[in-house]
Design an enzyme around this catalytic site. Sequence first.
Site, PDB file in Angstrom:
ATOM      1  CG  ASP A  34      -2.094   0.965   1.066  1.00 24.33           C
ATOM      2  OD1 ASP A  34      -3.253   0.509   1.017  1.00 24.33           O
ATOM      3  OD2 ASP A  34      -1.849   2.208   0.980  1.00 24.33           O
ATOM      4  CG  LEU A  36       0.682   3.726   4.024  1.00 23.62           C
ATOM      5  CD1 LEU A  36       1.663   3.861   5.190  1.00 23.62           C
ATOM      6  CD2 LEU A  36      -0.674   3.233   4.548  1.00 23.62           C
ATOM      7  CB  THR A 121     -16.863  -0.127  -8.771  1.00 24.12           C
ATOM      8  OG1 THR A 121     -18.085   0.591  -8.637  1.00 24.12           O
ATOM      9  CG2 THR A 121     -16.120   0.470  -9.959  1.00 24.12           C
ATOM     10  CG  ASP A 122     -22.473  -1.116  -8.817  1.00 28.99           C
ATOM     11  OD1 ASP A 122     -21.764  -0.133  -8.502  1.00 28.99           O
ATOM     12  OD2 ASP A 122     -23.614  -1.315  -8.330  1.00 28.99           O
ATOM     13  CD  GLU A 123     -19.260   4.585  -8.851  1.00 32.36           C
ATOM     14  OE1 GLU A 123     -18.741   5.452  -9.566  1.00 32.36           O
ATOM     15  OE2 GLU A 123     -19.326   4.683  -7.620  1.00 32.36           O
ATOM     16  CE1 TYR A 148     -12.989   4.186  -8.345  1.00 37.58           C
ATOM     17  CE2 TYR A 148     -15.370   4.289  -8.674  1.00 37.58           C
ATOM     18  CZ  TYR A 148     -14.261   3.635  -8.176  1.00 37.58           C
ATOM     19  OH  TYR A 148     -14.411   2.436  -7.515  1.00 37.58           O
ATOM     20  CE  LYS A 152     -11.878  -0.243  -9.661  1.00 36.84           C
ATOM     21  NZ  LYS A 152     -10.752  -0.857  -8.869  1.00 36.84           N
ATOM     22  N   PRO A 190     -20.004   8.021   6.016  1.00 33.84           N
ATOM     23  CG  PRO A 190     -17.870   7.184   5.592  1.00 33.84           C
ATOM     24  CD  PRO A 190     -19.279   7.078   5.159  1.00 33.84           C
ATOM     25  N   GLY A 273     -22.443  15.141 -13.662  1.00 34.90           N
ATOM     26  CA  GLY A 273     -22.566  13.803 -14.263  1.00 34.90           C
ATOM     27  C   GLY A 273     -23.044  12.736 -13.284  1.00 34.90           C
TER      28      GLY A 273
END
Length: 332
Positions: A34, A36, A121-123, A148, A152, A190, A273
């Site tokens: 990662d 970070l 992702t389902d996007e 994004y 993906k 969140p 969008g």
Amino acid sequence: MTRMLVTGGAGFIGANFVRHTVRHHPRYRIRVLDALTYAGDERALDPVADRIEFVRGDVCDAGLVDELVADADVVVHLAAESHVDNSLDDPSPFVRTNLLGTFTLLEAVRRHDRRLHHVSTDEVFGDLGAGSTERFTETTRYDPSSPYSATKAGSDLLVRAWVRSYGVRATLSNCANNYGPFQHIEKFIPRQVTNLLLGRPTKLYGTGENVREWTHVDDHNAAVHLILERGRIGETYLVGSGGEQTNKQVLDLVLELMDQAPGSYEHVPDRPGHDLRYAADSTKLRTELGWRPRHADLRAGLTRTIEWYRANEWWWKPDKDTTEARYRRLGR
Ligand code: NAD
Ligand code: TDX
């Protein structure tokens, strides 16, 4: 022992995945890669720190990635830039990490013939009509809306091409919106919960009629494990709880659970969008692999998530001012 490399293991889903794996799948010896970035926090791995190895590094670093992949049996790829609003503001890290990072990993996996699971992702499918009952399936045409989701989608297509052209042993999953502990406070749930904990107004984009299929992060991670164990190579599996809610409904539920009046939110300008509705048909995962969401009750899941943010201010509070300053600059 099976050696597992987890990219993005200090992020929201990654950290939950690593903790879940240590607890429920002790046969894996885990190494996390990662970078970070602002979204990664090694402290999320503290309770399992003595059971894993953490490597701080970039998934685009071909030399490092080659070394780590050579030393693994299985790779679970979660490292990504993940926030739509950020991608609209500056797409460049999205193109780099999501596309170049996935390419770098695929080349290493190809060289060393390692098993890969790519988390997506389902996007990638774009959005559905607000009033329709249609759902995305594994064969829905890709039609991403944001930088994004476009990156993906591109990363998924790279994985599929490497399977077909080079025989790479990979599977893919496309999951609906996740929620749960350790989710960055830039994300919808969140952000609202921490605003309320600080006595600040909640923020609703546009009319709030956009629909999401909130899926608990533990259910997503259980699906990834089923796919790793029994998924068919080259196949894609959609993951979603089945429970669709408008943003307004989710926010009203959060308000109720935090003893606030319904409708007490500030309407802020909409995201450009903004995808209207996502809904994933997870029949394939359910029938082929026997997956069932164990946390499909959103009220119960949100109650626990709110409690987690209440009890873990140390984790999120230091990021609050910077996160909200970014939103102020974006006018949202
Ligand atoms: P996140 O932003 O919380 O975490 C991403 C992690 O990747 C962070 O720890 C970050 O430091 C790391 N990272 C970023 N760039 C890196 C780089 N160049 N090299 C190495 N590490 C890097 O994201 P998340 O919500 O946990 O999402 C994880 C994955 O799941 C992503 O691929 C995302 O597209 C996918 N996904 C997310 C959701 C969701 O609702 N959050 C739903 C479906 C799929
Ligand atoms: O303050 C807010 N107010 C608001 O109304 C924020 C931050 C969001 N929203 C809306 C926008 C979306 O309709 O809430 C919905 C959810 O927003 P996000 O949490 O940003 O999620 P979304 O854009 O749907 O994407 C998420 O799910 C799919 C993740 O961030 C992605 O990584 C994942 O692929």
